[in-house]
Scaffold this active site. Structure first.
Site, PDB file in Angstrom:
ATOM      1  CB  VAL A 111      -1.145 -12.782  -3.916  1.00 36.53           C
ATOM      2  CG1 VAL A 111      -0.707 -12.640  -5.363  1.00 36.53           C
ATOM      3  CG2 VAL A 111       0.043 -12.631  -2.977  1.00 36.53           C
ATOM      4  N   GLY A 116       9.031 -10.754  -5.167  1.00 40.26           N
ATOM      5  CA  GLY A 116       7.694 -10.148  -5.235  1.00 40.26           C
ATOM      6  C   GLY A 116       7.513  -9.244  -6.435  1.00 40.26           C
ATOM      7  CG  ASP A 163      10.584 -17.103   1.752  1.00 36.48           C
ATOM      8  OD1 ASP A 163       9.540 -17.428   1.158  1.00 36.48           O
ATOM      9  OD2 ASP A 163      11.176 -16.021   1.542  1.00 36.48           O
ATOM     10  CE  LYS A 180      10.792 -15.407  -1.646  1.00 36.11           C
ATOM     11  NZ  LYS A 180      10.764 -14.459  -0.526  1.00 36.11           N
TER      12      LYS A 180
HETATM   13  N1  HSE Z   1       7.910 -14.117   4.025  1.00 32.90           N
HETATM   14  C1  HSE Z   1       8.448 -13.616   2.793  1.00 32.90           C
HETATM   15  C2  HSE Z   1       9.462 -12.499   3.117  1.00 32.90           C
HETATM   16  C3  HSE Z   1       7.327 -13.103   1.936  1.00 32.90           C
HETATM   17  O1  HSE Z   1       9.592 -12.099   4.274  1.00 32.90           O
HETATM   18  O2  HSE Z   1      10.156 -12.057   2.209  1.00 32.90           O
HETATM   19  C4  HSE Z   1       7.661 -12.958   0.490  1.00 32.90           C
HETATM   20  O3  HSE Z   1       8.008 -14.155  -0.114  1.00 32.90           O
END
Ligand code: HSE
Length: 410
Positions: A11, A129, A196, A200
């Site tokens: 990034v 993203g 993950d 979020k």
């Molecule tokens: N590992 C995450 C995904 C990357 O697959 O969306 C982006 O946060």
């Protein structure tokens, strides 16, 4: 204005390249103020001599340089990212981060420091993203009470489910392909167990509720239990299984927050989001609903969101009271089992006739599903809609039926 980049992996490199290669575009966005990278803080040296010339290892150089107004944090993790960001904010620098873990776990402290020192703290790249979901929720929907959201927030798990649906791959084979393509992390636990997506979801839920919601308050289930059989059964009723992060304001002031696989009808536009793409539906009091869609990961897409935040910080410096939330309170989250849902259930019964009768007795309007070549003792059905707690209790009480998988249906 000069900026510093802390952590120059994928990034950070994307941010460096956009700023270096498109100065005119940035100039226009920042109302004529030039934006340039002065420092790159990284312990690893770079092959690129231009990048290496900017490399430093001492944070104090950034903290003590009045020319540096904005610091980009793209190190990932909490240590030392949190401490470094706090030091930057305490020194009056604006901070832009792509680090969802940092925002989800430490947002309260970071907002407090930003407010105290009148610095901006932005994190547009932390969810979806390159898709500008956070600025849309804070600014674009400012004339709405946002009542909820539902999103495909993890590209890796969506890729796996897409392969299972489209190409009838097994869960394990699809994960292997995701790893081969470089989508899943080497240790894919965060992607496939929903952690993950939970970070979020916690960030989005904090925006909706106006109070910090922590990841451990988000009921989280991943996709590891989803089988080809489940995919086949739901496709028979024109539906798909997707990993969704959801939040919904409740009448009493609490918020329902959940990350889990969900059975979604093919007429719901989010069910058409395939591969590594992300999408977020947001519900607002005046807008009804919108859906944002696009690349949720990758160097250029993520850097696009980071640099947009940098431009904002240059154009409108200082703490933005419209881009934050308040501290957490107790009992902000509805116990997930109190939320009304339907359930898809797959399981086994030796005496199928008896099990069907028992299921019909316990659930109203039950819909039995079929698939080709199912074993004699397999049964799948969709229940009526009730608080999840009641449905689970009714399932437990079913005599002669053992559930193998249960998925929420929305
Ligand atoms: N590992 C995450 C995904 C990357 O697959 O969306 C982006 O946060």
């Amino acid at each position: 204005m000069k900026i510093a980049i802390m952590g120059c992996g994928t990034v950070g490199t994307g941010v460096y390249e956009i700023i270096k290669n498109t100065p005119e575009m940035l100039l226009k966005g920042a109302h004529g103020e030039e934006i340039g990278v002065k420092y790159i803080l990284d312990i690893k040296s770079f092959d690129d001599p231009a990048k290496e010339a900017l490399r430093i290892t001492d944070l104090n150089l950034i903290l003590n340089d009045p020319e540096v107004g904005v610091v980009v944090e793209s190190m990932g993790g909490l240590k030392p990212a949190f401490s470094f960001c706090m030091q930057c904010l305490n020194a009056g620098k604006s901070v832009v981060t792509s680090n969802k873990l940092l925002v989800a776990e430490k947002g309260e402290e970071l907002f407090a420091a930003a407010k105290e020192h009148n610095a901006a703290f932005r994190f547009g790249a932390a969810v979806c993203g390159g898709v500008p979901v956070i600025r849309t929720m804070f600014y674009g929907l400012a004339a709405n009470e946002i009542t909820g959201f539902a999103g495909i927030l993890n590209g890796t798990s969506n890729f796996i489910l897409t392969k299972m649906i489209r190409e009838k791959m097994s869960n394990a084979a699809a994960l292997e392909l995701a790893q081969k393509n470089g989508y899943a992390e080497k240790d894919p636990t965060d992607d496939i167990e929903g952690f993950d997506a939970a970070r979020k979801t916690a960030i989005l839920a904090s925006i909706v509720s106006g109070r910090h919601i922590y990841p451990n308050e988000v009921h989280t289930e991943g996709i590891t239990a989803i089988s080809s059989e489940d995919v086949e059964y739901v496709s028979g009723v024109n539906a798909k299984i997707k990993l969704l992060g959801r939040g919904e304001k409740q009448p009493g002031g609490q918020i329902y927050v959940c990350v889990s696989p969900a059975v979604i009808g093919a007429d719901d536009m989010i069910s058409s989001v395939e591969g590594v793409y992300n999408a977020l539906k947001v519900y607002g009091s005046n807008i009804g609903q919108i859906m944002l869609y696009g690349p949720g990961a990758g160097k250029d897409a993520t850097a696009s969101a980071v640099v947009a935040d940098v431009i904002d910080c240059v154009r409108v410096p200082g703490f933005d009271t419209a881009y934050c939330w308040e501290n957490a309170v107790e009992n902000a989250v509805l116990p997930y089992e109190a939320y009304e849902t339907s359930l898809y259930v797959r399981g086994y019964a030796n005496d199928k006739k008896r099990a069907v009768a028992a299921i019909r007795e316990r659930f109203d309007d039950v819909c039995f599903l079929t698939r080709a070549n199912a074993p004699e003792n397999e049964l799948a059905f969709i229940t009526d809609k009730r608080p999840e707690r009641e449905l689970r209790a009714a399932l437990e009480e079913l005599d002669g039926f053992a559930a193998a998988n249960v998925i929420r249906k929305i």
